[in-house]
Design a protein around this motif. Structure first.
Motif, PDB file in Angstrom:
ATOM      1  N   GLN A 122       1.351  24.921  28.570  1.00 19.17           N
ATOM      2  CA  GLN A 122       2.008  26.372  27.591  1.00 19.17           C
ATOM      3  C   GLN A 122       2.969  26.751  28.812  1.00 19.17           C
ATOM      4  O   GLN A 122       4.188  27.132  27.586  1.00 19.17           O
ATOM      5  N   LEU A 123       3.675  26.113  29.969  1.00 20.05           N
ATOM      6  CA  LEU A 123       4.755  26.168  30.183  1.00 20.05           C
ATOM      7  C   LEU A 123       6.012  25.978  29.816  1.00 20.05           C
ATOM      8  O   LEU A 123       6.843  26.318  29.637  1.00 20.05           O
ATOM      9  N   HIS A 124       5.713  24.556  29.217  1.00 16.81           N
ATOM     10  CA  HIS A 124       6.546  23.355  28.120  1.00 16.81           C
ATOM     11  C   HIS A 124       6.819  24.557  27.175  1.00 16.81           C
ATOM     12  O   HIS A 124       7.681  24.340  26.711  1.00 16.81           O
ATOM     13  N   LYS A 125       5.581  24.664  26.666  1.00 21.49           N
ATOM     14  CA  LYS A 125       5.952  25.393  25.376  1.00 21.49           C
ATOM     15  C   LYS A 125       6.667  26.582  25.214  1.00 21.49           C
ATOM     16  O   LYS A 125       7.632  27.188  24.101  1.00 21.49           O
ATOM     17  N   SER A 126       6.611  27.082  26.284  1.00 25.76           N
ATOM     18  CA  SER A 126       7.111  28.559  26.209  1.00 25.76           C
ATOM     19  C   SER A 126       9.067  28.499  26.626  1.00 25.76           C
ATOM     20  O   SER A 126       9.684  29.319  27.008  1.00 25.76           O
ATOM     21  N   GLY A 127       9.179  27.020  26.748  1.00 30.90           N
ATOM     22  CA  GLY A 127      10.547  26.035  27.356  1.00 30.90           C
ATOM     23  C   GLY A 127      11.049  26.557  28.635  1.00 30.90           C
ATOM     24  O   GLY A 127      12.483  26.071  28.429  1.00 30.90           O
ATOM     25  N   HIS A 128      10.200  25.399  29.243  1.00 33.82           N
ATOM     26  CA  HIS A 128      10.885  25.262  30.536  1.00 33.82           C
ATOM     27  C   HIS A 128      10.496  23.955  30.269  1.00 33.82           C
ATOM     28  O   HIS A 128      10.236  23.006  29.962  1.00 33.82           O
ATOM     29  N   THR A 129      11.049  23.469  30.911  1.00 34.81           N
ATOM     30  CA  THR A 129      11.875  22.032  31.767  1.00 34.81           C
ATOM     31  C   THR A 129      11.085  21.593  32.199  1.00 34.81           C
ATOM     32  O   THR A 129      10.714  22.215  33.517  1.00 34.81           O
ATOM     33  N   ILE A 130       9.874  20.468  32.226  1.00 33.93           N
ATOM     34  CA  ILE A 130       8.487  19.996  33.350  1.00 33.93           C
ATOM     35  C   ILE A 130       8.655  18.154  33.703  1.00 33.93           C
ATOM     36  O   ILE A 130       9.400  17.665  33.176  1.00 33.93           O
ATOM     37  N   ILE A 131       9.111  18.207  34.823  1.00 29.63           N
ATOM     38  CA  ILE A 131       8.774  17.068  35.653  1.00 29.63           C
ATOM     39  C   ILE A 131       7.682  17.303  36.570  1.00 29.63           C
ATOM     40  O   ILE A 131       7.306  17.684  36.887  1.00 29.63           O
ATOM     41  N   LEU A 132       7.082  15.829  36.134  1.00 26.78           N
ATOM     42  CA  LEU A 132       5.525  15.626  36.663  1.00 26.78           C
ATOM     43  C   LEU A 132       5.136  14.393  37.562  1.00 26.78           C
ATOM     44  O   LEU A 132       5.170  13.602  36.714  1.00 26.78           O
ATOM     45  N   VAL A 133       5.002  14.903  38.600  1.00 29.66           N
ATOM     46  CA  VAL A 133       4.933  13.738  39.393  1.00 29.66           C
ATOM     47  C   VAL A 133       3.511  13.872  39.587  1.00 29.66           C
ATOM     48  O   VAL A 133       2.617  14.069  39.288  1.00 29.66           O
ATOM     49  N   THR A 134       2.695  11.794  38.928  1.00 35.55           N
ATOM     50  CA  THR A 134       1.463  12.215  38.781  1.00 35.55           C
ATOM     51  C   THR A 134       0.514  10.772  38.987  1.00 35.55           C
ATOM     52  O   THR A 134       2.026   9.607  38.552  1.00 35.55           O
ATOM     53  N   HIS A 135      -0.560  10.396  38.734  1.00 35.58           N
ATOM     54  CA  HIS A 135      -1.040   9.131  39.297  1.00 35.58           C
ATOM     55  C   HIS A 135      -2.720   9.045  37.793  1.00 35.58           C
ATOM     56  O   HIS A 135      -2.312   8.205  37.879  1.00 35.58           O
ATOM     57  N   GLU A 136      -2.626  10.513  37.099  1.00 36.60           N
ATOM     58  CA  GLU A 136      -3.346  10.311  36.597  1.00 36.60           C
ATOM     59  C   GLU A 136      -2.896  10.845  34.907  1.00 36.60           C
ATOM     60  O   GLU A 136      -3.187  11.883  33.950  1.00 36.60           O
ATOM     61  N   LEU A 137      -2.361   9.445  34.391  1.00 33.41           N
ATOM     62  CA  LEU A 137      -2.422   9.080  33.069  1.00 33.41           C
ATOM     63  C   LEU A 137      -2.708  10.004  32.582  1.00 33.41           C
ATOM     64  O   LEU A 137      -2.214  10.297  31.206  1.00 33.41           O
ATOM     65  N   GLU A 138      -4.082   9.571  31.910  1.00 37.93           N
ATOM     66  CA  GLU A 138      -5.261  10.157  31.331  1.00 37.93           C
ATOM     67  C   GLU A 138      -5.407  11.813  30.687  1.00 37.93           C
ATOM     68  O   GLU A 138      -5.231  11.979  30.256  1.00 37.93           O
ATOM     69  N   LYS A 139      -4.556  12.422  32.199  1.00 35.78           N
ATOM     70  CA  LYS A 139      -4.573  13.728  31.757  1.00 35.78           C
ATOM     71  C   LYS A 139      -3.762  14.234  30.621  1.00 35.78           C
ATOM     72  O   LYS A 139      -3.268  15.091  30.788  1.00 35.78           O
ATOM     73  N   THR A 140      -2.052  13.396  31.033  1.00 34.81           N
ATOM     74  CA  THR A 140      -0.849  14.125  30.647  1.00 34.81           C
ATOM     75  C   THR A 140      -0.513  13.324  29.660  1.00 34.81           C
ATOM     76  O   THR A 140       0.615  14.291  29.559  1.00 34.81           O
ATOM     77  N   LEU A 141      -0.621  12.290  29.321  1.00 36.38           N
ATOM     78  CA  LEU A 141       0.208  11.684  28.477  1.00 36.38           C
ATOM     79  C   LEU A 141       0.343  12.028  27.246  1.00 36.38           C
ATOM     80  O   LEU A 141       1.822  11.862  27.119  1.00 36.38           O
ATOM     81  N   ALA A 142      -0.137  12.502  27.145  1.00 39.35           N
ATOM     82  CA  ALA A 142       0.024  13.225  25.431  1.00 39.35           C
ATOM     83  C   ALA A 142       1.003  14.862  25.477  1.00 39.35           C
ATOM     84  O   ALA A 142       1.263  14.461  24.166  1.00 39.35           O
ATOM     85  N   HIS A 143       1.043  14.953  26.055  1.00 36.76           N
ATOM     86  CA  HIS A 143       1.860  15.897  26.501  1.00 36.76           C
ATOM     87  C   HIS A 143       4.053  15.758  26.805  1.00 36.76           C
ATOM     88  O   HIS A 143       4.392  16.396  26.468  1.00 36.76           O
ATOM     89  N   ALA A 144       3.350  14.379  27.208  1.00 36.87           N
ATOM     90  CA  ALA A 144       5.275  14.116  27.661  1.00 36.87           C
ATOM     91  C   ALA A 144       5.960  13.191  26.467  1.00 36.87           C
ATOM     92  O   ALA A 144       5.240  12.382  25.744  1.00 36.87           O
TER      93      ALA A 144
END
Length: 249
Positions: free
Chosen positions: A181-203
């Motif tokens: 939601q924060l990304h949709k509202s216009g924020h630039t997002i930098i995400l460090v993670t090792h859990e790609l299955e949770k986040t990959l679709a949004h990157a």
């Protein structure tokens, strides 16, 4: 348009260990970037340079084309960093007091501080907990409180360091929905993670680090066959974009 740039960024610890080595990276305004790598690859050291928590041994970081060292106070208002351990960012006796801490240190009026607190708590869905003590919150709620505290500073860029560590499934969903939601509202997002299955679709972009260097970067779908070469768990299945999105369904 580029918003954040690292030029020949190198960091050597006092013991002589090189943590990151000659990093060159540009983040675009409004982009959603995931940084992955095995333990010790330099991910956290890199992002701590983005708002001046670490200063480079060599190289520099630019925000909107200007070196961040010219005005670190201003930079830290524009770049919010949410740590892996959200408890380390909680300083207030109540949820509202914790969110107010940053704006109060900007010497804003009480009215302005109250408005920022209200807006930030609304953004993360914690208004009903304003008078609660932070230690009574769940793990997911504490992460959201950390986000609210950062949002109260009106940042352009939000950096998350392993935001899902230690969370149960409901907590993961809370935090992931908030980030999207924060990304949709216009924020630039930098995400460090090792859990790609949770986040990959949004990157928009995936950056792979290894031994202090950026070794690969590009569209996530183009790099999935390479992630295991660098000790990163590969998301299951062929249609990974669709499967990852089920986390938010």
């Amino acid at each position: 348009m580029s918003i954040l740039t690292a030029e020949h960024l190198t960091h050597i610890f006092p013991n002589g260990k090189m943590a990151i080595n000659d990093i060159n990276l540009t983040i675009q305004d409004g982009e959603f970037v995931i940084i992955v790598g095995s333990n010790g690859s330099g991910k956290t050291v890199l992002i701590r340079h983005f708002n001046g928590l670490y200063l480079p041994t060599q190289g520099k970081v630019l925000l909107d084309g200007k070196p961040i060292t010219e005005d670190l106070t201003s930079v830290r208002k524009k770049i919010g960093l949410i740590f892996q351990n959200s408890d380390s960012q909680i300083v207030g006796q109540t949820v509202a007091e914790d969110v107010a801490f940053g704006p109060e240190n900007l010497n804003l009026s009480r009215k302005d501080v109250d408005e920022l607190v209200k807006k930030s708590l609304e953004a993360v869905g914690l208004c009903a907990f304003a008078d609660e003590r932070p230690h009574t919150l769940s793990g997911g709620q504490k992460r959201k409180l950390a986000v609210a505290g950062v949002l109260a500073m009106n940042p352009k860029i939000l950096i998350f360091d392993e935001p899902f560590t230690g969370l149960d499934y409901p907590g993961v969903l809370q935090v992931l929905k908030q980030i999207v939601q924060l990304h949709k509202s216009g924020h630039t997002i930098i995400l460090v993670t090792h859990e790609l299955e949770k986040t990959l679709a949004h990157a928009d972009r995936l950056i792979i680090m290894d031994k202090g260097r950026i070794v690969r970067e590009g569209e996530p779908s183009q790099l999935m066959d390479e992630v295991e070469l660098y000790g990163i768990k590969r998301p299951y299945g062929k249609n990974r974009r669709v499967e990852t999105m089920t986390w938010l369904s």
